[in-house]
Design an enzyme around this catalytic site. Structure first.
Site, PDB file in Angstrom:
ATOM      1  N   ASP A 195       0.820  -1.230   0.000  1.00 43.98           N
ATOM      2  CA  ASP A 195       0.000   0.000   0.000  1.00 43.98           C
ATOM      3  C   ASP A 195       0.850   1.274   0.000  1.00 43.98           C
ATOM      4  OD1 ASP A 195      -2.144  -1.660   0.150  1.00 43.98           O
ATOM      5  OD2 ASP A 195      -2.456  -1.404   2.304  1.00 43.98           O
TER       6      ASP A 195
HETATM    7  P1  TAP Z   1       0.934  -4.087   3.136  1.00 46.05           P
HETATM    8  O1  TAP Z   1       0.206  -3.137   2.266  1.00 46.05           O
HETATM    9  O2  TAP Z   1       0.163  -4.785   4.200  1.00 46.05           O
HETATM   10  O3  TAP Z   1       1.623  -5.177   2.166  1.00 46.05           O
HETATM   11  C1  TAP Z   1       2.501  -6.105   2.665  1.00 46.05           C
HETATM   12  C2  TAP Z   1       2.872  -7.051   1.536  1.00 46.05           C
HETATM   13  O4  TAP Z   1       3.888  -7.905   2.050  1.00 46.05           O
HETATM   14  C3  TAP Z   1       1.733  -7.925   1.073  1.00 46.05           C
HETATM   15  O5  TAP Z   1       1.254  -7.488  -0.184  1.00 46.05           O
HETATM   16  C4  TAP Z   1       2.329  -9.338   1.034  1.00 46.05           C
HETATM   17  O6  TAP Z   1       2.187  -9.867  -0.290  1.00 46.05           O
HETATM   18  C5  TAP Z   1       3.806  -9.125   1.345  1.00 46.05           C
HETATM   19  N1  TAP Z   1       4.344 -10.168   2.207  1.00 46.05           N
HETATM   20  C6  TAP Z   1       3.772 -10.757   3.288  1.00 46.05           C
HETATM   21  N2  TAP Z   1       4.575 -11.694   3.788  1.00 46.05           N
HETATM   22  C7  TAP Z   1       5.695 -11.712   3.023  1.00 46.05           C
HETATM   23  C8  TAP Z   1       6.905 -12.466   3.039  1.00 46.05           C
HETATM   24  N3  TAP Z   1       7.132 -13.420   3.950  1.00 46.05           N
HETATM   25  N4  TAP Z   1       7.829 -12.205   2.084  1.00 46.05           N
HETATM   26  C9  TAP Z   1       7.613 -11.254   1.144  1.00 46.05           C
HETATM   27  N5  TAP Z   1       6.497 -10.503   1.086  1.00 46.05           N
HETATM   28  C10 TAP Z   1       5.546 -10.737   2.016  1.00 46.05           C
HETATM   29  O7  TAP Z   1       2.186  -3.418   3.867  1.00 46.05           O
HETATM   30  P2  TAP Z   1       2.798  -1.958   3.768  1.00 46.05           P
HETATM   31  O8  TAP Z   1       3.062  -1.579   2.350  1.00 46.05           O
HETATM   32  O9  TAP Z   1       3.905  -1.930   4.772  1.00 46.05           O
HETATM   33  O10 TAP Z   1       1.629  -0.992   4.250  1.00 46.05           O
HETATM   34  C11 TAP Z   1       1.157  -1.002   5.587  1.00 46.05           C
HETATM   35  C12 TAP Z   1      -0.351  -1.031   5.591  1.00 46.05           C
HETATM   36  O11 TAP Z   1      -0.783  -1.304   6.932  1.00 46.05           O
HETATM   37  C13 TAP Z   1      -0.948   0.312   5.179  1.00 46.05           C
HETATM   38  O12 TAP Z   1      -2.135   0.110   4.439  1.00 46.05           O
HETATM   39  C14 TAP Z   1      -1.278   0.942   6.532  1.00 46.05           C
HETATM   40  O13 TAP Z   1      -2.337   1.873   6.435  1.00 46.05           O
HETATM   41  C15 TAP Z   1      -1.669  -0.275   7.344  1.00 46.05           C
HETATM   42  N6  TAP Z   1      -1.539  -0.085   8.795  1.00 46.05           N
HETATM   43  C16 TAP Z   1      -0.401   0.429   9.300  1.00 46.05           C
HETATM   44  C17 TAP Z   1      -0.301   0.636  10.668  1.00 46.05           C
HETATM   45  C18 TAP Z   1       0.957   1.265  11.198  1.00 46.05           C
HETATM   46  S1  TAP Z   1       0.843   2.224  12.457  1.00 46.05           S
HETATM   47  N7  TAP Z   1       2.116   1.030  10.623  1.00 46.05           N
HETATM   48  C19 TAP Z   1      -1.324   0.257  11.517  1.00 46.05           C
HETATM   49  C20 TAP Z   1      -2.462  -0.335  10.971  1.00 46.05           C
HETATM   50  C21 TAP Z   1      -2.540  -0.507   9.588  1.00 46.05           C
HETATM   51  P3  TAP Z   1       2.210 -11.462  -0.524  1.00 46.05           P
HETATM   52  O14 TAP Z   1       1.156 -12.038   0.356  1.00 46.05           O
HETATM   53  O15 TAP Z   1       1.935 -11.613  -1.983  1.00 46.05           O
HETATM   54  O16 TAP Z   1       3.584 -11.924  -0.161  1.00 46.05           O
END
Ligand code: TAP
Length: 280
Positions: free
Chosen positions: A203
Protein backbone atom coordinates in the site's frame (compact mmCIF):
# COMPACT_ATOMS: atom_id res chain seq x y z
CA UNK A 1 -25.97 -5.32 44.81
CA UNK A 2 -25.39 -3.23 41.68
CA UNK A 3 -21.62 -3.78 41.70
CA UNK A 4 -21.54 -7.23 39.94
CA UNK A 5 -24.07 -5.93 37.39
CA UNK A 6 -21.84 -2.93 36.62
CA UNK A 7 -18.84 -5.27 36.23
CA UNK A 8 -20.74 -7.52 33.77
CA UNK A 9 -22.01 -4.49 31.82
CA UNK A 10 -18.46 -3.07 31.67
CA UNK A 11 -17.12 -6.38 30.33
CA UNK A 12 -19.83 -6.53 27.65
CA UNK A 13 -19.21 -2.86 26.77
CA UNK A 14 -15.43 -3.51 26.44
CA UNK A 15 -15.95 -6.48 24.12
CA UNK A 16 -18.54 -4.67 21.97
CA UNK A 17 -16.22 -1.68 21.68
CA UNK A 18 -13.35 -3.77 20.33
CA UNK A 19 -14.98 -6.32 17.99
CA UNK A 20 -15.77 -3.91 15.12
CA UNK A 21 -12.09 -2.92 14.85
CA UNK A 22 -10.09 -4.68 12.14
CA UNK A 23 -7.28 -6.93 13.40
CA UNK A 24 -4.59 -4.96 11.59
CA UNK A 25 -5.71 -1.75 13.31
CA UNK A 26 -4.56 -3.27 16.58
CA UNK A 27 -1.84 -0.62 17.20
CA UNK A 28 -4.43 2.16 16.99
CA UNK A 29 -6.63 0.22 19.41
CA UNK A 30 -3.80 -0.26 21.88
CA UNK A 31 -3.05 3.46 22.00
CA UNK A 32 -6.81 4.18 22.32
CA UNK A 33 -7.12 1.71 25.22
CA UNK A 34 -4.15 3.44 26.85
CA UNK A 35 -6.06 6.67 26.50
CA UNK A 36 -9.16 5.12 28.17
CA UNK A 37 -6.98 3.87 31.04
CA UNK A 38 -5.81 7.47 31.53
CA UNK A 39 -9.40 8.72 31.63
CA UNK A 40 -10.28 6.03 34.18
CA UNK A 41 -7.33 7.20 36.31
CA UNK A 42 -8.62 10.78 36.11
CA UNK A 43 -12.07 9.64 37.34
CA UNK A 44 -10.43 7.71 40.16
CA UNK A 45 -8.33 10.77 41.00
CA UNK A 46 -11.52 12.83 41.45
CA UNK A 47 -13.08 10.14 43.66
CA UNK A 48 -9.95 9.84 45.82
CA UNK A 49 -9.24 13.59 45.63
CA UNK A 50 -5.74 12.76 44.45
CA UNK A 51 -4.28 15.54 42.25
CA UNK A 52 -1.33 13.44 41.06
CA UNK A 53 -3.68 10.76 39.73
CA UNK A 54 -5.77 13.40 37.95
CA UNK A 55 -2.76 15.02 36.26
CA UNK A 56 -1.04 11.73 35.32
CA UNK A 57 -4.34 10.28 34.05
CA UNK A 58 -5.06 13.39 31.96
CA UNK A 59 -1.58 13.20 30.39
CA UNK A 60 -2.03 9.51 29.59
CA UNK A 61 -5.57 10.05 28.27
CA UNK A 62 -4.71 12.96 26.00
CA UNK A 63 -1.42 11.57 24.65
CA UNK A 64 -3.07 8.21 23.82
CA UNK A 65 -5.86 9.98 21.96
CA UNK A 66 -3.44 12.25 20.07
CA UNK A 67 -1.30 9.25 19.02
CA UNK A 68 -4.41 7.36 17.81
CA UNK A 69 -5.53 10.36 15.74
CA UNK A 70 -2.02 10.84 14.25
CA UNK A 71 -1.92 7.16 13.26
CA UNK A 72 -5.33 7.46 11.56
CA UNK A 73 -4.20 10.61 9.70
CA UNK A 74 -1.02 8.93 8.47
CA UNK A 75 -3.22 6.17 7.02
CA UNK A 76 -5.54 8.86 5.58
CA UNK A 77 -8.50 7.25 7.36
CA UNK A 78 -11.02 8.80 9.63
CA UNK A 79 -11.15 7.86 13.29
CA UNK A 80 -14.66 6.40 12.86
CA UNK A 81 -13.53 4.33 9.88
CA UNK A 82 -10.82 2.70 12.03
CA UNK A 83 -13.20 2.19 14.97
CA UNK A 84 -16.06 0.70 12.95
CA UNK A 85 -14.36 -0.12 9.61
CA UNK A 86 -14.15 -3.89 10.06
CA UNK A 87 -17.94 -4.28 9.64
CA UNK A 88 -18.56 -5.77 6.18
CA UNK A 89 -14.98 -5.18 5.06
CA UNK A 90 -14.24 -6.89 1.74
CA UNK A 91 -10.60 -7.35 0.81
CA UNK A 92 -10.49 -8.61 -2.75
CA UNK A 93 -8.51 -7.84 -5.85
CA UNK A 94 -10.65 -6.53 -8.70
CA UNK A 95 -11.20 -8.66 -11.80
CA UNK A 96 -9.84 -5.88 -14.04
CA UNK A 97 -6.46 -5.94 -12.35
CA UNK A 98 -6.18 -9.69 -12.69
CA UNK A 99 -6.09 -9.19 -16.47
CA UNK A 100 -3.13 -6.78 -16.35
CA UNK A 101 0.18 -8.49 -16.81
CA UNK A 102 3.32 -8.20 -14.79
CA UNK A 103 6.93 -9.04 -15.57
CA UNK A 104 8.95 -11.35 -13.39
CA UNK A 105 12.66 -11.51 -12.65
CA UNK A 106 14.94 -13.76 -10.65
CA UNK A 107 17.08 -12.82 -7.67
CA UNK A 108 20.10 -13.07 -10.01
CA UNK A 109 18.55 -10.50 -12.40
CA UNK A 110 17.96 -8.18 -9.46
CA UNK A 111 21.55 -8.67 -8.27
CA UNK A 112 22.91 -7.76 -11.72
CA UNK A 113 20.84 -4.56 -11.93
CA UNK A 114 21.73 -3.57 -8.37
CA UNK A 115 25.41 -4.06 -9.08
CA UNK A 116 25.17 -1.72 -12.09
CA UNK A 117 23.32 0.99 -10.14
CA UNK A 118 24.77 4.13 -8.55
CA UNK A 119 21.75 5.04 -6.45
CA UNK A 120 19.55 2.45 -4.78
CA UNK A 121 16.53 2.96 -2.53
CA UNK A 122 15.21 0.06 -0.46
CA UNK A 123 11.54 0.32 0.56
CA UNK A 124 10.77 -2.02 3.46
CA UNK A 125 7.18 -2.93 4.33
CA UNK A 126 5.09 -5.34 6.36
CA UNK A 127 6.40 -8.35 4.38
CA UNK A 128 9.96 -7.66 5.58
CA UNK A 129 8.64 -7.92 9.15
CA UNK A 130 6.72 -11.13 8.40
CA UNK A 131 9.77 -12.71 6.76
CA UNK A 132 12.13 -11.31 9.44
CA UNK A 133 14.37 -10.34 6.53
CA UNK A 134 16.07 -7.34 8.18
CA UNK A 135 19.40 -9.12 8.75
CA UNK A 136 19.53 -10.25 5.11
CA UNK A 137 18.74 -6.65 4.13
CA UNK A 138 21.75 -5.57 6.20
CA UNK A 139 23.94 -8.05 4.30
CA UNK A 140 22.63 -6.65 1.03
CA UNK A 141 23.35 -3.12 2.25
CA UNK A 142 26.93 -4.18 3.07
CA UNK A 143 27.42 -5.79 -0.35
CA UNK A 144 26.17 -2.70 -2.18
CA UNK A 145 27.93 -0.02 -0.10
CA UNK A 146 31.16 -2.01 -0.42
CA UNK A 147 30.89 -1.35 -4.16
CA UNK A 148 30.47 2.40 -3.61
CA UNK A 149 26.73 2.34 -4.36
CA UNK A 150 24.60 4.92 -2.54
CA UNK A 151 21.97 2.91 -0.62
CA UNK A 152 19.14 4.56 1.29
CA UNK A 153 16.03 3.26 3.01
CA UNK A 154 12.67 4.95 2.37
CA UNK A 155 10.64 4.93 5.58
CA UNK A 156 6.90 5.44 5.32
CA UNK A 157 5.12 6.47 8.56
CA UNK A 158 2.61 3.59 8.37
CA UNK A 159 4.82 0.89 6.82
CA UNK A 160 4.22 -2.38 8.67
CA UNK A 161 1.64 -2.55 11.39
CA UNK A 162 2.78 -0.19 14.12
CA UNK A 163 4.41 3.22 14.37
CA UNK A 164 8.16 3.00 13.86
CA UNK A 165 7.90 -0.69 12.83
CA UNK A 166 10.55 -0.43 10.09
CA UNK A 167 12.86 1.80 12.18
CA UNK A 168 12.88 -0.82 14.95
CA UNK A 169 13.62 -3.73 12.59
CA UNK A 170 16.36 -1.89 10.68
CA UNK A 171 17.93 -0.67 13.94
CA UNK A 172 17.94 -4.30 15.13
CA UNK A 173 20.02 -5.09 12.02
CA UNK A 174 22.38 -2.15 12.75
CA UNK A 175 21.52 -0.19 9.61
CA UNK A 176 22.97 3.32 10.14
CA UNK A 177 20.14 5.63 11.22
CA UNK A 178 21.18 8.45 8.88
CA UNK A 179 20.42 6.16 5.92
CA UNK A 180 16.74 5.93 6.90
CA UNK A 181 15.03 8.70 4.93
CA UNK A 182 11.46 9.90 5.38
CA UNK A 183 9.06 9.53 2.46
CA UNK A 184 8.86 13.16 1.37
CA UNK A 185 12.66 13.58 1.33
CA UNK A 186 13.34 10.40 -0.60
CA UNK A 187 10.58 11.22 -3.12
CA UNK A 188 12.41 14.34 -4.27
CA UNK A 189 15.33 12.14 -5.47
CA UNK A 190 13.24 9.32 -6.91
CA UNK A 191 13.58 10.33 -10.62
CA UNK A 192 17.39 10.15 -10.21
CA UNK A 193 17.25 6.74 -8.50
CA UNK A 194 18.50 3.82 -10.59
CA UNK A 195 16.90 0.93 -8.72
CA UNK A 196 14.17 0.76 -6.09
CA UNK A 197 13.94 -2.52 -4.22
CA UNK A 198 10.52 -2.97 -2.63
CA UNK A 199 10.79 -5.53 0.18
CA UNK A 200 7.31 -6.78 1.14
CA UNK A 201 5.66 -3.37 0.85
CA UNK A 202 2.42 -2.80 -1.00
CA UNK A 203 0.00 0.00 0.00
CA UNK A 204 2.79 2.46 0.80
CA UNK A 205 4.06 2.31 -2.81
CA UNK A 206 0.65 2.17 -4.53
CA UNK A 207 0.46 5.00 -7.13
CA UNK A 208 -3.36 4.67 -6.98
CA UNK A 209 -3.17 6.77 -3.78
CA UNK A 210 -2.15 9.71 -6.01
CA UNK A 211 -4.45 9.16 -8.96
CA UNK A 212 -7.48 6.97 -8.20
CA UNK A 213 -10.14 8.99 -6.37
CA UNK A 214 -12.22 5.86 -5.75
CA UNK A 215 -9.34 4.13 -3.96
CA UNK A 216 -9.69 3.71 -0.17
CA UNK A 217 -6.12 4.99 0.18
CA UNK A 218 -6.64 8.02 -2.13
CA UNK A 219 -4.77 10.97 -0.67
CA UNK A 220 -2.43 8.90 1.52
CA UNK A 221 1.14 10.12 0.93
CA UNK A 222 3.14 7.30 -0.66
CA UNK A 223 6.74 6.53 -1.58
CA UNK A 224 6.98 7.34 -5.30
CA UNK A 225 8.81 4.13 -6.22
CA UNK A 226 7.19 4.17 -9.68
CA UNK A 227 9.22 7.28 -10.59
CA UNK A 228 12.56 5.46 -10.33
CA UNK A 229 14.26 4.02 -13.43
CA UNK A 230 13.77 0.37 -12.41
CA UNK A 231 11.75 -1.26 -9.64
CA UNK A 232 12.15 -4.77 -8.24
CA UNK A 233 9.25 -5.78 -6.00
CA UNK A 234 9.79 -8.76 -3.71
CA UNK A 235 6.64 -10.50 -2.45
CA UNK A 236 5.19 -13.99 -2.56
CA UNK A 237 2.27 -13.45 -4.94
CA UNK A 238 0.10 -10.77 -6.54
CA UNK A 239 -2.11 -10.65 -3.41
CA UNK A 240 -3.10 -7.20 -2.19
CA UNK A 241 -1.79 -5.64 1.00
CA UNK A 242 -3.60 -4.33 4.06
CA UNK A 243 -6.03 -2.09 2.13
CA UNK A 244 -7.13 -5.03 -0.05
CA UNK A 245 -6.63 -3.20 -3.35
CA UNK A 246 -4.59 -3.77 -6.50
CA UNK A 247 -1.31 -2.04 -6.99
CA UNK A 248 -0.58 -0.73 -10.49
CA UNK A 249 3.10 -0.39 -9.58
CA UNK A 250 3.39 -4.16 -10.04
CA UNK A 251 2.14 -4.01 -13.61
CA UNK A 252 4.09 -0.88 -14.59
CA UNK A 253 6.62 -1.12 -17.45
CA UNK A 254 9.60 -0.36 -15.22
CA UNK A 255 8.66 -2.92 -12.53
CA UNK A 256 9.76 -6.51 -12.23
CA UNK A 257 8.30 -8.87 -9.66
CA UNK A 258 10.65 -11.19 -7.80
CA UNK A 259 8.33 -13.74 -6.23
CA UNK A 260 9.24 -15.47 -2.99
CA UNK A 261 9.69 -15.02 0.72
CA UNK A 262 11.60 -11.78 1.32
CA UNK A 263 14.27 -13.43 3.48
CA UNK A 264 14.96 -16.15 0.91
CA UNK A 265 14.99 -13.77 -2.08
CA UNK A 266 17.29 -11.22 -0.44
CA UNK A 267 19.50 -14.11 0.68
CA UNK A 268 19.75 -15.23 -2.96
CA UNK A 269 20.57 -11.67 -4.13
CA UNK A 270 23.32 -11.46 -1.50
CA UNK A 271 24.65 -14.84 -2.59
CA UNK A 272 24.74 -13.69 -6.22
CA UNK A 273 26.50 -10.47 -5.24
CA UNK A 274 29.07 -12.17 -3.07
CA UNK A 275 29.92 -14.34 -6.10
CA UNK A 276 30.78 -10.88 -7.56
CA UNK A 277 30.96 -9.82 -11.18
CA UNK A 278 33.37 -7.03 -10.24
CA UNK A 279 31.59 -4.29 -12.14
CA UNK A 280 31.94 -1.68 -9.37
P1 TAP B 1 0.93 -4.09 3.14
O1 TAP B 1 0.21 -3.14 2.27
O2 TAP B 1 0.16 -4.78 4.20
O3 TAP B 1 1.62 -5.18 2.17
C1 TAP B 1 2.50 -6.10 2.66
C2 TAP B 1 2.87 -7.05 1.54
O4 TAP B 1 3.89 -7.90 2.05
C3 TAP B 1 1.73 -7.92 1.07
O5 TAP B 1 1.25 -7.49 -0.18
C4 TAP B 1 2.33 -9.34 1.03
O6 TAP B 1 2.19 -9.87 -0.29
C5 TAP B 1 3.81 -9.13 1.34
N1 TAP B 1 4.34 -10.17 2.21
C6 TAP B 1 3.77 -10.76 3.29
N2 TAP B 1 4.57 -11.69 3.79
C7 TAP B 1 5.70 -11.71 3.02
C8 TAP B 1 6.90 -12.47 3.04
N3 TAP B 1 7.13 -13.42 3.95
N4 TAP B 1 7.83 -12.21 2.08
C9 TAP B 1 7.61 -11.25 1.14
N5 TAP B 1 6.50 -10.50 1.09
C10 TAP B 1 5.55 -10.74 2.02
O7 TAP B 1 2.19 -3.42 3.87
P2 TAP B 1 2.80 -1.96 3.77
O8 TAP B 1 3.06 -1.58 2.35
O9 TAP B 1 3.91 -1.93 4.77
O10 TAP B 1 1.63 -0.99 4.25
C11 TAP B 1 1.16 -1.00 5.59
C12 TAP B 1 -0.35 -1.03 5.59
O11 TAP B 1 -0.78 -1.30 6.93
C13 TAP B 1 -0.95 0.31 5.18
O12 TAP B 1 -2.14 0.11 4.44
C14 TAP B 1 -1.28 0.94 6.53
O13 TAP B 1 -2.34 1.87 6.44
C15 TAP B 1 -1.67 -0.27 7.34
N6 TAP B 1 -1.54 -0.09 8.80
C16 TAP B 1 -0.40 0.43 9.30
C17 TAP B 1 -0.30 0.64 10.67
C18 TAP B 1 0.96 1.27 11.20
S1 TAP B 1 0.84 2.22 12.46
N7 TAP B 1 2.12 1.03 10.62
C19 TAP B 1 -1.32 0.26 11.52
C20 TAP B 1 -2.46 -0.33 10.97
C21 TAP B 1 -2.54 -0.51 9.59
P3 TAP B 1 2.21 -11.46 -0.52
O14 TAP B 1 1.16 -12.04 0.36
O15 TAP B 1 1.93 -11.61 -1.98
O16 TAP B 1 3.58 -11.92 -0.16
Amino acid sequence: MLFPVVIVLSLVFGVLLIIPIGGADMPTVISLLNSYAGLAAVAMGFVLENKLLIVAGALDGSSGLILSIIMCRAMNRSFTNVLFGAFGQVQKASAAAEQRTHRTATAQDAAQMLELASRVVIVPGYGMAVAQAQHRVRELYDQLTKRGIDVRFAIHPVAGRMPGHMNVLLAEADIPYDHLIEAEDVNADMPQTDVVLVVGANDIVNPGARTDESSPIYGMPIIDADKAHTVFAIKRSMSPGFAGIDNELYTADNTMMVFGDAKAVIGDIVKALSGGSGIH
